[in-house]
Design a protein around this motif. Structure first.
Motif, PDB file in Angstrom:
ATOM      1  N   HIS A 216     -24.338  57.089 132.890  1.00 21.61           N
ATOM      2  CA  HIS A 216     -22.987  56.818 133.215  1.00 21.61           C
ATOM      3  C   HIS A 216     -22.864  56.623 134.845  1.00 21.61           C
ATOM      4  O   HIS A 216     -22.017  56.248 134.960  1.00 21.61           O
TER       5      HIS A 216
ATOM      6  N   TRP B 181     -21.552  45.559 131.190  1.00 17.80           N
ATOM      7  CA  TRP B 181     -22.325  45.316 129.860  1.00 17.80           C
ATOM      8  C   TRP B 181     -22.078  44.165 129.502  1.00 17.80           C
ATOM      9  O   TRP B 181     -20.997  43.499 129.224  1.00 17.80           O
TER      10      TRP B 181
ATOM     11  N   TRP C 179     -26.170  53.511 122.378  1.00 23.38           N
ATOM     12  CA  TRP C 179     -25.121  53.788 121.358  1.00 23.38           C
ATOM     13  C   TRP C 179     -24.232  55.000 121.502  1.00 23.38           C
ATOM     14  O   TRP C 179     -23.105  54.845 121.513  1.00 23.38           O
TER      15      TRP C 179
ATOM     16  N   VAL D 133     -17.620  48.512 131.994  1.00 21.74           N
ATOM     17  CA  VAL D 133     -17.874  49.734 131.465  1.00 21.74           C
ATOM     18  C   VAL D 133     -17.725  50.596 132.578  1.00 21.74           C
ATOM     19  O   VAL D 133     -17.881  51.599 132.786  1.00 21.74           O
TER      20      VAL D 133
ATOM     21  N   ALA E 291     -20.257  50.381 118.460  1.00 24.58           N
ATOM     22  CA  ALA E 291     -19.736  51.207 119.387  1.00 24.58           C
ATOM     23  C   ALA E 291     -18.504  51.792 118.759  1.00 24.58           C
ATOM     24  O   ALA E 291     -17.801  52.821 119.004  1.00 24.58           O
TER      25      ALA E 291
ATOM     26  N   SER F 133     -23.547  56.475 124.070  1.00 23.84           N
ATOM     27  CA  SER F 133     -22.700  56.277 125.276  1.00 23.84           C
ATOM     28  C   SER F 133     -21.405  55.345 125.222  1.00 23.84           C
ATOM     29  O   SER F 133     -20.341  55.590 125.332  1.00 23.84           O
ATOM     30  N   ARG F 134     -21.872  54.350 124.215  1.00 26.49           N
ATOM     31  CA  ARG F 134     -20.626  53.282 124.022  1.00 26.49           C
ATOM     32  C   ARG F 134     -19.698  53.989 122.833  1.00 26.49           C
ATOM     33  O   ARG F 134     -18.500  53.492 123.297  1.00 26.49           O
TER      34      ARG F 134
ATOM     35  N   TRP G 263     -24.278  45.908 119.746  1.00 27.22           N
ATOM     36  CA  TRP G 263     -23.861  47.395 119.743  1.00 27.22           C
ATOM     37  C   TRP G 263     -22.209  47.333 120.001  1.00 27.22           C
ATOM     38  O   TRP G 263     -21.558  48.653 120.119  1.00 27.22           O
ATOM     39  N   PHE G 264     -21.554  46.390 120.376  1.00 22.85           N
ATOM     40  CA  PHE G 264     -20.080  46.410 120.327  1.00 22.85           C
ATOM     41  C   PHE G 264     -19.516  46.881 119.195  1.00 22.85           C
ATOM     42  O   PHE G 264     -18.752  47.692 119.089  1.00 22.85           O
TER      43      PHE G 264
END
Length: 1034
Positions: free
Chosen positions: A458, A464, A580, A398, A545, A582-583, A541-542
RNA sequence: GGGCGAUUAGCUCAGUUGGCUAGAGCAAUUCGUUUACACCGAAUAGGUCACAGGUUCGAGUCCUGUAUCGCCCACCA
C-alpha cells in the motif's frame, strides 16, 4: 446396537454421514440464530479447473475454524462460491475449443466484427464450462466435508454479485475515483488484451545491449558533429524516441543537457534532458546496469514505463509506433515518419529489431554490442513478451487516501513497521467492529510477518487498471458518445450523468461524453442518442474485491450484512495478499467503513516432492478426491491440518497408484518444460509386467490420453498414512470403550483412581492448549496436541492402566466415557466423518449426560452441533496425580527396558523386588496394581533392606532400586549398565562445569540453579548405584 | 535489483519472550498376536541444529557475514 467393524472404512461412513448432516440442515445459518456471529467467506476458487490439494488445505482449515465456532455455540456461517476468473477461464475455454478443432475465439471475434452475435455465442461456451466446473468444485468441497452454508452459494458473476459490481463502480465513478487514462499497459500482442501486473510472468532472457550513436544537433536540427551513445536492449523502439536523458550529476556528460539530437532514420529532432533516474556508468560497480550503461538513455515514452515517467517529467511527446499486434505501424499515433522509415513499417517487433540494428551497423552508428541477460515480462497466457502499450484504459485511483491510506490505517498498530508517513506511525486505529466491543484492534495477520507485505504494497501502490479487453467478465457500465454540436446540447435524463471530460455544461463538439449507469433502465434512451457501451470488461479482481460484502447482499442493508460483515477471518495463500486481500480491505472500508475481516491467516504453499509449487500449468497438482480415495477424507484433513505450521512452504512427495494392481509406487520422473521435474507421462506398472498407465502429469499436460490400455493412475502420498492410522486408532479405541460401557446410570459411589485423576488433568491441559493454539491459528499445534493426548495419554497409558479394573469400577467407566466423549468433540472439527459416526454409537451405548465434575459435556444427537468442551477453570487440574502418574510411568518404562534388553517375551510375567526409602516404597505399594499390570510382573519382595538378588537386572528410579529377577543375560546387562554409566558420566561432567561456573550460579535464576544441583545429585547417585551393580556382575 | 523465508535424525517436519540432557511421524533394528487396534504394542539405534564470527554465565533460539535452495515484488539500460 450396530457392531463396529475392526477396521475403519471411510468410504462407507463418509456418504452416510454427509446425508445425515444434510437432512438436519446443520450448516445453514440465519442472522436471527442464537450466538455471537462468526463468519468466513471462502476465497472463491476459479472455475478454470477442479480443486487441488492446495484448495484442500485451505478449505480444511476454514472448515476446522467454522466447525469449532459452531460447536462453541456461535452463529457460524461459511459462505461458499466460485470466481469467474476472467482471462484465465476465457483462455482455458479458447484453448479447449481449439484443441477440439471447434470454432475458437478468433472466429467468434470475426463474427462479432461482422455484426453477428459472436460475443454472445462465445460467452455461452464459457458459461457451459463454468457450469461444469462450478458443479465439480462444489462436489469436491462437499466430499471434503466442508460445512459451508450451501444455500448461500455465490458466483462472482451471478445476478446479486452483478448488482454489487454496478453499485460499486457507479459510486467510485461518481466520486471521480475511476478515470479514463491513456497509459502504458502490459499488452499481450497475441491475445490483444491488457494484462494486470500480476498476469505478467518474469522470465530471464538472453538478450543484448546495443550501443547506438545519435548525432548531436541544435534546436533547428543543425548537427554539431558530436555524438552521444545510447545503450538499449530494445533498438526497435528508437523509432518512437522523443528524447535522450542524462543524469545531471554525471559531470562528463551533463554538458549535453539542453542540446538536441537528430534521431537517425526518422530525422526527428529531440531534446537531451537531465534526469537523475539515469544510471551513471561505472565499470567497477556491482550494479550490472551501471557496468553496461553508456550514460545516455533513449527515451521512448510510448513503449517503456520508465520512459513514460521521464517523458511526463520533461513534457516529451508520446509517439506510438506499433499496432496492437506489435508490428511497426504509422497509423496508431506516429505521424512524422520519414520515407527512410518505410522499410521498417509493417515488420514484427522482432524483425524490426534486426532491421534497426542492421541499419545502424551499415550507417556505422553501432558502437558496440554486448550480451546481456535480463528479466522480461511474458504474458502468462500466450507466453510472448509483453509490450508496454499506450492505450485508453479505465483506472481506479487506489492511490487516493480514501483507499490506500485507509487500508494502511486499518492495520493493527502492533503490526506496523515504521513508515515515511508520520501520521500513520502515530495514529491509533479506530475499532472497526463495534459489535464485538473489543478494544482498539485493527487488521491482523497470522503469521505476523505478512503484515509487512501488506504495508509495503500500500505504500508503493499505483493506480489499478481495471479494464480488460475480454468478453468473459462484468461489462464496464459506461456508455460513451463523441459529440457533434447538436448532441452537445443534449440533456441526459439519467439520475447521474456527469462525465470525465467535460460536464454537460461545457460540452463541445468533438468531446467524448462518458456516462455511467447504475442500472439498465436508461440504456435504451442512451443508445437511441448514439451512445455505445464500452466493450471492455472489468478485471476479475474488481468483483472479488467486493466478495465479503456481495455474498451478504450488499448494497442492500441486509441483516446478513449487519451480522456477518466484517467476517471473522480470511484464510488464504500469500500470493494473493496484494491482489485480493488489499482490494477487499480498501473496498470494504470505502463502502461500509469497516474491515472485511478481522484476521488474515496465511497458510503455506504445498510443493511437490521436488520443492516445486503445485500448479495447474505444471501439471503436478493432486486432486483431493484421489487422496480421499486412498486414505479417506478425515485422514487427508488431519494430515493437512497437522502440516500447517508457520512456514511458508511444505513438501508433499507424491506417488502413483497402479490401476492394474492397486499398489502405490514412486513414479519415474523426467525433466519437463522449464526444467521442472515431473512424473513421466507414461509409467510402467511396477508389478504387472507389460502394463502401462498415464500419470496425472501426462493427462494434465495433454501428452497422453487415458484409455483402456493406458488407464489414468490416481495420485497418493504416504504423508497421509499419519491421518489414516489415527482414524483407525480412534475407531478401535472407541470400539473398545463401547465394549466396556453399558447404558448404566453413572454413579459416583466408586472412588476415582489415580489414572482417572491423571487423565482428566491431561484432558484439561489438552483443551486449554487446543484453545490457545486455535486462537493464534496454530493448526499444527492444535492437531498434534490432540493426537498426543489421544494416542499417547489416553490409549497407551490410560486405557492400558484401567483394563484390569474398569469393569468393576463405575467411576472409572464414567471417566472413560467422558474422555472418549471429549476426544470425539475435540477431533470433530478436523475429522468430522469418523467422529460423527462414532458419536452415534457412543450415544447408543450411553445416552445420558457424560459430564464429569469440572467438565460440561451436554448431550446432543449430532456431534456437529454438540458443545465444544469447556473446562471449569482449574477444576480438573491435579498436580499430585500428574506427579504420581509420572512416577508410575518411569517405573514401568524402567522395567520394560530391562525386559526388552533381556529379550523377555511381552507375554511372560517376571518377578520384581524393590528397595529404597520407606516413603518411596509406600508410594510404590499404593500403585502396585497399575504398575504390575502395565509392566507385567509380580512382586517378589519389598523392603528397605531387601538384598540384591543374584541373576537379577537392576534399575534405579529416583531413590528406589528395582530388581527384575531371573533374566539371566549377564552380558546384556553389563552392556546396558555400561552404556548407562557413560551417559551419566557425560552428564555429570556437564553439570559440574555449569555449577563450577560462578557467573552461572550467581546470575542464572535461583530455581534453575537448584534444578541443576538436583539433577547433578540424582545423576551422581545413579552413577554410584550403576557402578556397584557392575562390580557385582564382575 | 528489493523483500520474505528455509537450511535441525536417512525422509517430512516441530522446537512460542535464550535455560536442551534437542523432539515427533515415517523409514531402520530387535522382540511380540496379552481378544480395541499388526493401519497394533514394547524397546533400540540415529543429530558438532548449513558454515564462520560475535553477544551472553548459557545460543538450535539473538546479532553480523558467507553458502545453497524456495517464494513474492520490481519500470526488458
Amino acid at each position: 446396537m450396530q457392531e463396529l467393524s475392526p477396521q475403519y472404512d471411510p468410504q462407507a461412513v463418509e456418504s452416510l454421514i454427509t446425508e445425515r448432516w444434510n437432512d438436519a440442515q446443520c450448516f445453514h445459518a440465519e442472522p436471527t440464530d442464537a450466538g455471537d456471529p462468526y463468519s468466513i467467506v471462502i476465497p472463491p476458487p476459479n472455475v478454470t479447473a477442479a480443486l487441488h490439494l492446495g484448495h484442500a488445505l485451505n478449505n480444511t482449515l476454514q472448515d476446522v475454524l467454522t466447525r469449532v465456532a459452531r460447536m462453541r455455540g456461535m452463529n457460524a456461517c461459511w459462505l461458499p462460491g466460485t470466481d469467474h476468473a476472467g482471462i484465465a477461464t476465457q483462455s482455458v475455454v479458447d484453448k479447449r475449443l481449439q484443441a477440439e478443432g471447434k470454432k475458437a475465439i478468433k472466429e467468434y471475434k470475426k463474427m462479432e466484427a461482422q455484426g453477428g452475435n459472436g460475443r454472445e455465442q462465445f460467452l455461452e461456451k464459457v458459461t457451459a464450462w463454468k457450469d461444469q466446473y462450478e458443479a465439480r468444485i462444489t462436489q469436491q468441497l462437499k466430499d471434503m466435508g466442508c460445512s459451508c452454508d450451501w444455500e448461500r452459494q455465490a458466483f462472482t458473476m451471478d445476478e446479486p454479485r452483478a448488482t454489487a459490481v454496478r453499485e460499486a463502480f457507479f459510486r467510485l465513478f461518481k466520486e471521480g475515483l475511476i478515470y479514463r487514462g491513456k497509459r502504458l499497459v502490459n499488452w499481450d500482442p497475441v491475445t490483444q488484451t491488457a494484462l494486470a501486473d500480476d498476469e505478467v510472468e518474469m522470465e530471464d532472457v538472453d538478450g543484448h545491449f546495443w550501443y547506438m550513436k545519435y548525432p548531436v544537433c541544435d534546436a533547428t536540427g543543425a548537427e554539431t558533429g558530436a555524438f552521444v551513445t545510447v545503450a538499449t536492449t530494445r533498438p526497435e523502439t528508437m523509432l518512437g524516441d522523443t528524447g535522450v536523458a542524462v543524469n545531471p550529476n554525471d559531470a562528463p556528460r551533463a554538458k549535453f543537457i539542453g542540446q538536441f539530437v537528430k534521431l537517425p532514420i526518422v530525422g526527428r529532432v529531440i531534446p537531451i534532458v537531465g534526469d537523475d533516474y539515469v544510471v551513471i556508468p561505472d565499470e567497477e560497480s556491482a550494479d550490472s546496469k551501471a557496468r553496461m550503461a553508456s550514460g545516455f538513455l533513449k527515451v521512448t515514452p510510448a513503449h517503456d514505463v520508465n520512459d513514460f515517467e521521464i517523458g511526463r517529467r520533461h513534457d516529451l511527446a508520446v509517439i506510438n509506433i506499433m499496432a496492437p499486434d506489435a508490428s511497426i505501424s504509422t497509423s496508431h499515433g506516429w505521424d512524422d515518419a520519414s520515407q527512410a522509415c518505410d522499410p521498417f513499417v509493417g515488420l514484427s517487433r522482432e524483425d524490426a529489431r534486426r532491421a534497426v540494428v542492421r541499419w545502424f551497423k551499415e550507417a556505422d552508428l553501432l558502437e558496440d554490442q554486448k550480451p546481456y541477460k535480463h528479466a522480461v515480462g511474458h504474458s502468462y497466457r500466450s507466453h510472448v513478451p509483453v509490450e508496454p502499450y499506450y492505450s485508453d484504459q479505465w483506472y481506479l485511483k487506489v492511490t487516493d487516501d480514501k483507499l490506500a491510506g485507509a487500508a494502511l490505517r486499518a492495520m493493527d498498530v502492533s503490526q506496523r513497521q515504521p513508515s515515511d508517513n508520520a501520521a500513520f506511525n502515530a495514529k491509533t486505529p479506530k475499532r472497526q467492529d463495534a459489535k464485538e466491543g473489543k478494544a482498539d484492534t485493527g487488521l491482523k495477520f497470522y503469521p505476523e510477518r505478512y503484515a509487512k507485505t501488506f504495508q509495503n504494497w500500500h505504500e508503493n501502490l499505483r493506480d489499478w487498471c481495471i479494464s480488460r479487453q475480454l468478453w468473459w467478465g462484468h461489462r464496464i457500465p459506461v456508455w460513451s458518445l463523441t459529440c457533434s454540436d447538436e448532441q452537445a446540447a443534449l440533456t441526459l435524463t439519467n439520475e447521474w450523468n456527469d462525465a470525465n471530460p467535460g460536464s454537460s455544461a461545457a460540452r463541445q463538439d468533438g468531446d467524448t461524453v462518458f456516462v455511467c449507469l447504475k442500472n439498465n433502465d436508461a440504456v435504451s434512451d442512451l443508445e437511441k442518442q448514439g451512445f455505445i457501451q464500452d466493450p471492455d470488461v472489468l478485471d476479475t479482481w474488481f468483483s472479488s474485491a467486493l466478495w465479503p460484502m456481495s455474498t451478504l447482499g450488499w448494497p442492500e442493508k441486509t441483516d446478513d450484512l449487519a451480522t456477518w460483515n466484517p467476517s471473522s477471518v480470511l484464510c488464504t495463500a500469500r500470493e494473493i495478499i496484494t491482489l485480493w486481500v488489499s482490494r477487499m480491505v480498501m473496498f470494504n472500508l470505502y463502502f461500509e467503513g469497516q474491515l472485511p475481516f478481522k484476521d488474515v491467516f496465511i497458510h503455506a504453499m504445498i510443493q511437490d516432492g521436488h520443492g516445486q509449487k503445485m500448479s495447474k500449468s505444471l501439471g503436478n497438482g493432486v486432486d483431493p478426491i484421489d487422496i480421499i480415495h486412498s486414505h479417506g477424507c478425515d485422514a487427508m484433513r488431519y494430515t493437512l491440518t497437522a502440516m500447517t505450521t508457520q512456514t511458508q512452504d511444505l513438501r508433499m512427495p507424491v506417488d502413483l497408484i497402479d490401476p492394474h494392481s492397486g499398489e502405490a509406487f514412486t513414479p519415474k520422473f523426467v525433466t519437463g518444460p522449464g526444467g521442472y521435474k515431473v512424473a513421466a507421462p507414461e509409467q510402467d506398472s511396477p508389478s504387472v509386467k507389460g502394463k502401462k498407465m498415464a500419470s496425472s502429469y501426462g493427462v494434465a499436460s495433454g501428452k497422453v490420453k487415458p484409455s483402456d490400455d493406458l488407464p489414468a493412475a490416481r495420485n497418493t502420498s504416504e504423508k497421509f498414512d499419519l491421518g489414516q492410522r489415527l482414524a483407525n486408532k480412534l475407531w478401535n479405541a472407541t470400539r473398545f470403550t463401547l465394549s466396556i460401557l453399558t447404558d448404566e446410570t453413572p454413579t459416583t459411589s466408586d472412588e476415582m483412581t489415580l489414572a482417572d485423576r491423571w487423565i482428566l488433568d491431561r484432558l484439561a491441559e489438552t483443551v486449554a492448549a487446543a484453545d490457545a493454539a486455535l486462537g493464534e491459528y496454530r493448526f499444527a499445534e492444535f492437531a498434534t496436541g490432540l493426537y498426543d493426548f489421544f494416542w499417547r495419554d489416553l490409549c497407551d497409558w490410560y486405557l492400558e492402566s484401567i483394563k484390569p479394573t474398569v469393569r468393576e469400577n463405575a467411576a472409572q467407566r464414567r471417566t472413560l466415557a467422558a474422555c472418549i466423549d471429549a476426544t470425539l468433540r475435540l477431533l470433530h472439527p478436523v475429522m468430522p466423518f469418523i467422529t460423527e459416526r462414532l458419536w452415534e454409537s457412543v450415544n447408543e451405548a450411553l445416552p445420558g449426560d457424560r459430564s464429569v465434575p469440572g467438565l460440561a459435556l451436554p448431550p446432543n444427537t449430532l456431534l456437529v452441533k454438540a458443545a465444544w468442551p469447556v473446562m471449569e477453570a482449574g477444576a480438573m487440574a491435579d498436580a499430585s496425580a500428574a506427579e504420581d502418574f509420572a512416577f508410575i510411568q518411569s517405573v514401568v518404562s524402567a522395567i520394560r527396558e530391562i525386559r526388552s534388553q533381556h529379550q523377555v517375551a511381552p507375554s511372560a510375567v517376571v518377578e520384581v523386588s524393590a528397595t529404597g526409602p520407606a516413603a518411596v516404597l509406600e508410594r510404590m505399594a499404593a500403585h502396585r496394581p497399575i504398575v504390575q499390570s502395565l509392566a507385567r510382573y509380580t512382586t517378589r519382595e519389598v523392603g528397605t533392606d531387601a538384598q540384591e538378588a543374584s541373576n537379577a537386572a537392576a534399575a534405579l528410579v529416583g531413590d528406589m532400586t528395582l530388581y527384575v529377577h531371573d533374566v539371566v543375560d549377564t552380558e546384556a546387562e553389563k552392556a546396558r549398565l555400561s552404556k548407562r554409566r557413560d551417559t551419566l558420566a557425560k552428564q555429570i561432567v556437564n553439570f559440574e562445569k555449569r555449577l563450577g561456573n560462578e557467573k552461572y550460579v550467581n546470575s542464572a535464576p535461583a530455581k534453575l540453579v537448584q534444578e541443576t544441583r538436583d539433577q547433578f545429585a540424582a545423576a551422581a547417585r545413579e552413577l554410584e548405584a550403576v557402578e556397584a551393580q557392575m562390580a557385582a556382575l564382575g
